[in-house]
Every structure is written in structure tokens, then in C-alpha cells.
Design a protein around this motif. Structure first.
Motif, mmCIF file in Angstrom:
data_model
loop_
_atom_site.group_PDB
_atom_site.id
_atom_site.type_symbol
_atom_site.label_atom_id
_atom_site.label_comp_id
_atom_site.label_asym_id
_atom_site.label_seq_id
_atom_site.Cartn_x
_atom_site.Cartn_y
_atom_site.Cartn_z
ATOM 1 N N UNK A 52 0.837 -1.198 0.000
ATOM 2 C CA UNK A 52 0.000 0.000 0.000
ATOM 3 C C UNK A 52 0.871 1.248 0.000
ATOM 4 N N UNK A 53 0.296 2.322 -0.462
ATOM 5 C CA UNK A 53 1.024 3.583 -0.502
ATOM 6 C C UNK A 53 1.151 4.179 0.897
ATOM 7 N N UNK A 54 2.265 4.851 1.108
ATOM 8 C CA UNK A 54 2.507 5.553 2.364
ATOM 9 C C UNK A 54 1.521 6.714 2.470
ATOM 10 N N UNK A 55 0.808 6.764 3.585
ATOM 11 C CA UNK A 55 -0.202 7.807 3.776
ATOM 12 C C UNK A 55 -0.090 8.332 5.202
ATOM 13 N N UNK A 56 -0.145 9.654 5.331
ATOM 14 C CA UNK A 56 -0.139 10.294 6.644
ATOM 15 C C UNK A 56 -1.410 11.105 6.839
ATOM 16 N N UNK A 65 -8.966 18.162 9.603
ATOM 17 C CA UNK A 65 -7.902 17.181 9.354
ATOM 18 C C UNK A 65 -7.579 17.065 7.861
ATOM 19 N N UNK A 66 -6.344 16.696 7.565
ATOM 20 C CA UNK A 66 -5.894 16.547 6.183
ATOM 21 C C UNK A 66 -5.101 15.249 6.067
ATOM 22 N N UNK A 67 -4.825 14.844 4.846
ATOM 23 C CA UNK A 67 -3.951 13.695 4.650
ATOM 24 C C UNK A 67 -3.133 13.886 3.384
ATOM 25 N N UNK A 68 -2.022 13.173 3.339
ATOM 26 C CA UNK A 68 -1.137 13.197 2.184
ATOM 27 C C UNK A 68 -0.741 11.755 1.884
ATOM 28 N N UNK A 69 -0.663 11.431 0.597
ATOM 29 C CA UNK A 69 -0.334 10.075 0.170
ATOM 30 C C UNK A 69 0.831 10.116 -0.813
ATOM 31 N N UNK A 70 1.758 9.174 -0.652
ATOM 32 C CA UNK A 70 2.891 9.071 -1.550
ATOM 33 C C UNK A 70 2.410 8.632 -2.922
ATOM 34 N N UNK A 71 2.963 9.254 -3.960
ATOM 35 C CA UNK A 71 2.684 8.864 -5.344
ATOM 36 C C UNK A 71 4.009 8.810 -6.076
ATOM 37 N N UNK A 72 4.183 7.795 -6.881
ATOM 38 C CA UNK A 72 5.475 7.605 -7.547
ATOM 39 C C UNK A 72 5.859 8.803 -8.403
ATOM 40 N N UNK A 73 4.893 9.505 -8.968
ATOM 41 C CA UNK A 73 5.211 10.663 -9.804
ATOM 42 C C UNK A 73 5.790 11.819 -8.994
ATOM 43 N N UNK A 74 5.524 11.829 -7.669
ATOM 44 C CA UNK A 74 6.049 12.893 -6.801
ATOM 45 C C UNK A 74 7.335 12.484 -6.117
ATOM 46 N N UNK A 75 7.712 11.221 -6.241
ATOM 47 C CA UNK A 75 8.892 10.738 -5.540
ATOM 48 C C UNK A 75 10.094 11.603 -5.883
ATOM 49 N N UNK A 76 10.874 11.938 -4.867
ATOM 50 C CA UNK A 76 12.088 12.736 -4.997
ATOM 51 C C UNK A 76 11.827 14.178 -5.432
ATOM 52 N N UNK A 77 10.640 14.669 -5.186
ATOM 53 C CA UNK A 77 10.394 16.067 -5.517
ATOM 54 C C UNK A 77 10.548 16.911 -4.262
#
Length: 88
Positions: A52-56, A65-77
Motif C-alpha cells: 500500500x502507498x505511504x499515507x499520513x 484534518x488533512x492527509x497526504x499520500x505518496x505517489x510515484x510521480x512525486x517521488x524525490x520532488x
């Protein structure tokens, strides 16, 4: 490797939100953002689809409340900004 670096800010003023609680969905203990609203996190996942994707989840008194999820297109940005709206 899934890696997120984030800055939590007030959506109206852009000011950093110190002491906002953040936690991963699978790990139910919270940490807090620093004086600049910053936090980072990572996880190592198996396979090519990185599931599963990393989600906070991010929470702060008087804010929605808010959340953020890792997406491969954003990796290393650059750092992801999470604007939080005040509750009405």
C-alpha cells in the motif's frame, strides 16, 4: 522506498503550523511537526506497484484534518505543502 517530506501550513496565511499531529494509517501513534511545520517519513515496500502507498493523516486543534499520500510521480520532488483550513 516511499519517502515523503511535508510542510503543514495554515491555508489562509501560509504560516507554518507547529505542533500539528501526524501519523501513518497503519501506525497509530502520533508525532508532531517542528517549528517550521515540517515532517518527513518513509517506508520500504515490496514489489513494483509499491502498495500500500505511504499515507499520513495530519490533525491540529481548530483545523480540518488533512492527509497526504505518496505517489510515484512525486517521488524525490521538493517538500509537499499541506494547507490546512480552520474550522468554522
Amino acid at each position: 522506498m516511499q519517502y515523503l517530506q511535508c510542510r503543514v501550513v495554515d491555508a489562509n496565511t501560509g504560516e507554518p503550523l507547529e505542533g500539528a499531529s501526524y501519523y501513518r494509517e497503519s501506525i497509530r501513534y502520533a508525532s508532531e511537526t517542528d517549528s517550521t511545520g515540517y515532517f518527513e517519513g518513509y517506508r520500504i515496500s515490496n514489489g513494483f506497484n509499491c502498495r500500500p502507498r505511504l499515507k499520513y493523516h495530519v490533525e491540529k486543534d481548530e483545523y480540518v484534518p488533512a492527509e497526504v499520500e505518496w505517489k510515484s510521480s512525486r517521488d524525490r520532488r521538493d517538500t509537499i505543502v499541506i494547507p490546512m483550513q480552520k474550522k468554522r
